[in-house]
Design an enzyme around this catalytic site. Sequence first.
Site, PDB file in Angstrom:
ATOM      1  N   GLU A   1      -2.917   7.587  -4.279  1.00  0.00           N
ATOM      2  CA  GLU A   1      -3.419   6.937  -5.474  1.00  0.00           C
ATOM      3  C   GLU A   1      -4.764   7.527  -5.899  1.00  0.00           C
ATOM      4  O   GLU A   1      -5.585   7.776  -5.020  1.00  0.00           O
ATOM      5  CB  GLU A   1      -3.595   5.446  -5.141  1.00  0.00           C
ATOM      6  CG  GLU A   1      -3.027   4.530  -6.174  1.00  0.00           C
ATOM      7  CD  GLU A   1      -2.968   3.106  -5.682  1.00  0.00           C
ATOM      8  OE1 GLU A   1      -2.031   2.777  -4.932  1.00  0.00           O
ATOM      9  OE2 GLU A   1      -3.869   2.349  -6.033  1.00  0.00           O
TER      10      GLU A   1
ATOM     11  N   ARG B   1       0.859  -1.186   0.000  1.00  0.00           N
ATOM     12  CA  ARG B   1       0.000   0.000   0.000  1.00  0.00           C
ATOM     13  C   ARG B   1       0.891   1.231   0.000  1.00  0.00           C
ATOM     14  O   ARG B   1       1.886   1.290   0.725  1.00  0.00           O
ATOM     15  CB  ARG B   1      -0.914   0.025   1.230  1.00  0.00           C
ATOM     16  CG  ARG B   1      -2.117  -0.893   1.156  1.00  0.00           C
ATOM     17  CD  ARG B   1      -3.155  -0.442   0.125  1.00  0.00           C
ATOM     18  NE  ARG B   1      -4.326  -1.289   0.086  1.00  0.00           N
ATOM     19  CZ  ARG B   1      -4.454  -2.382  -0.669  1.00  0.00           C
ATOM     20  NH1 ARG B   1      -3.471  -2.745  -1.463  1.00  0.00           N
ATOM     21  NH2 ARG B   1      -5.577  -3.092  -0.636  1.00  0.00           N
TER      22      ARG B   1
ATOM     23  N   HIS C   1      -0.928  -0.073  -9.897  1.00  0.00           N
ATOM     24  CA  HIS C   1      -1.611  -0.998  -8.971  1.00  0.00           C
ATOM     25  C   HIS C   1      -2.091  -2.258  -9.705  1.00  0.00           C
ATOM     26  O   HIS C   1      -3.294  -2.523  -9.799  1.00  0.00           O
ATOM     27  CB  HIS C   1      -2.782  -0.311  -8.258  1.00  0.00           C
ATOM     28  CG  HIS C   1      -3.120  -0.958  -6.942  1.00  0.00           C
ATOM     29  ND1 HIS C   1      -3.519  -0.247  -5.829  1.00  0.00           N
ATOM     30  CD2 HIS C   1      -3.112  -2.262  -6.546  1.00  0.00           C
ATOM     31  CE1 HIS C   1      -3.748  -1.086  -4.823  1.00  0.00           C
ATOM     32  NE2 HIS C   1      -3.505  -2.321  -5.241  1.00  0.00           N
TER      33      HIS C   1
HETATM   34  C1  GLV Z   1      -5.012  -5.159  -3.752  1.00  0.00           C
HETATM   35  O1  GLV Z   1      -4.319  -4.205  -3.606  1.00  0.00           O
HETATM   36  C2  GLV Z   1      -5.508  -5.976  -2.677  1.00  0.00           C
HETATM   37  O2  GLV Z   1      -5.367  -5.614  -1.499  1.00  0.00           O
HETATM   38  O3  GLV Z   1      -6.088  -7.013  -2.993  1.00  0.00           O
END
Ligand code: GLV
Length: 319
Positions: free
Chosen positions: A260, A231, A278
């Site tokens: 983001e 993250r 991502h």
């Molecule tokens: C994606 O970032 C997830 O947490 O599945």
Amino acid sequence: MRTASSSIVVTRQIPEPGLELLRAAGEVWISADDRALSAEELRVAIAGADAVVTMLHDRVDTAFLEAAGPQLRCVANVAVGYDNIDVDAATRHGVVVTNTPGVLTDATADLAMALILAVTRRLGEGERLLRGRDPWSWNMFFMLGTSLAGKTLGIVGPGQIGRATAERAHAFGMDTMFAGRADGEAGLKRLLQTADVVSLHCPLTPATRHLINAERLAQMRPSAYLVNTARGPIVDEPALVHALQDGAIAGAALDVFEHEPEVHPGLLELENVVLAPHLGSATIETRTAMATLAAGNVVAVLSGDPPLTPITIRRQANC
Ligand code: GLV
Ligand code: GLV
């Protein structure tokens, strides 16, 4: 008590096999817009829902829970991370929260390995050179990167994805070391001082927000690379930009960003940074498995069965 009248809200389009499961369990409403709904739009959409299938950009807080109403029984997040959900508030409201662990482990570890290779072998830079139509020719010293064999991968967050990334790194001849919450500050410091590549695999929590700040970046080796597929806010992005500009570390490869979908403009200007939008779990197979697991959780809860992958009883599992 599964009834045909259960109301299920899906905040954004998901793969069809997930929807099929949901349609068999109740009335399904899906947002027609291919975008994240605003908080206000979400509150309107979920009013009266028995279950809501959420994306990682949907904030599930007290206002969300109150807008849904007391009949809400399940919030099924289509992600393994659940920093977008106030689990304590949901629990207080009697709402079961689920996530999608396991099914995205390999895809995310693959992407972490791809980023490790891309940043150490300067693939982004090489591609930009060719696409820029700049003249170039092979020579012994042209665009040299760093070998992985014999180097050490430091994994911050010894959960499923971190361990799967380690397995891949072993296939490339790397040694691995881990640091998790149980290893404390000293364990993290040792990892940062030792690793040639540091890869982040911990969840975003109050304890991991800005875990990688200016002080910790300074503990890394000047030849080391930072990789983040977890993250964005785990890294203090302006501090990272400074560290990269000053040569405090050799490079970074990032799949996630602090604000983001915005990317810090400093990162866009640095050649030694690989950027991905991502994509950790972004394969057809994985996204389909995530959607069916989220739907399976909704079906279970609406049927009065235990959810397949509840967060409430496993929340301390990773990192
Ligand atoms: C994606 O970032 C997830 O947490 O599945
Ligand atoms: C490199 O291209 C080699 O052939 O060694």
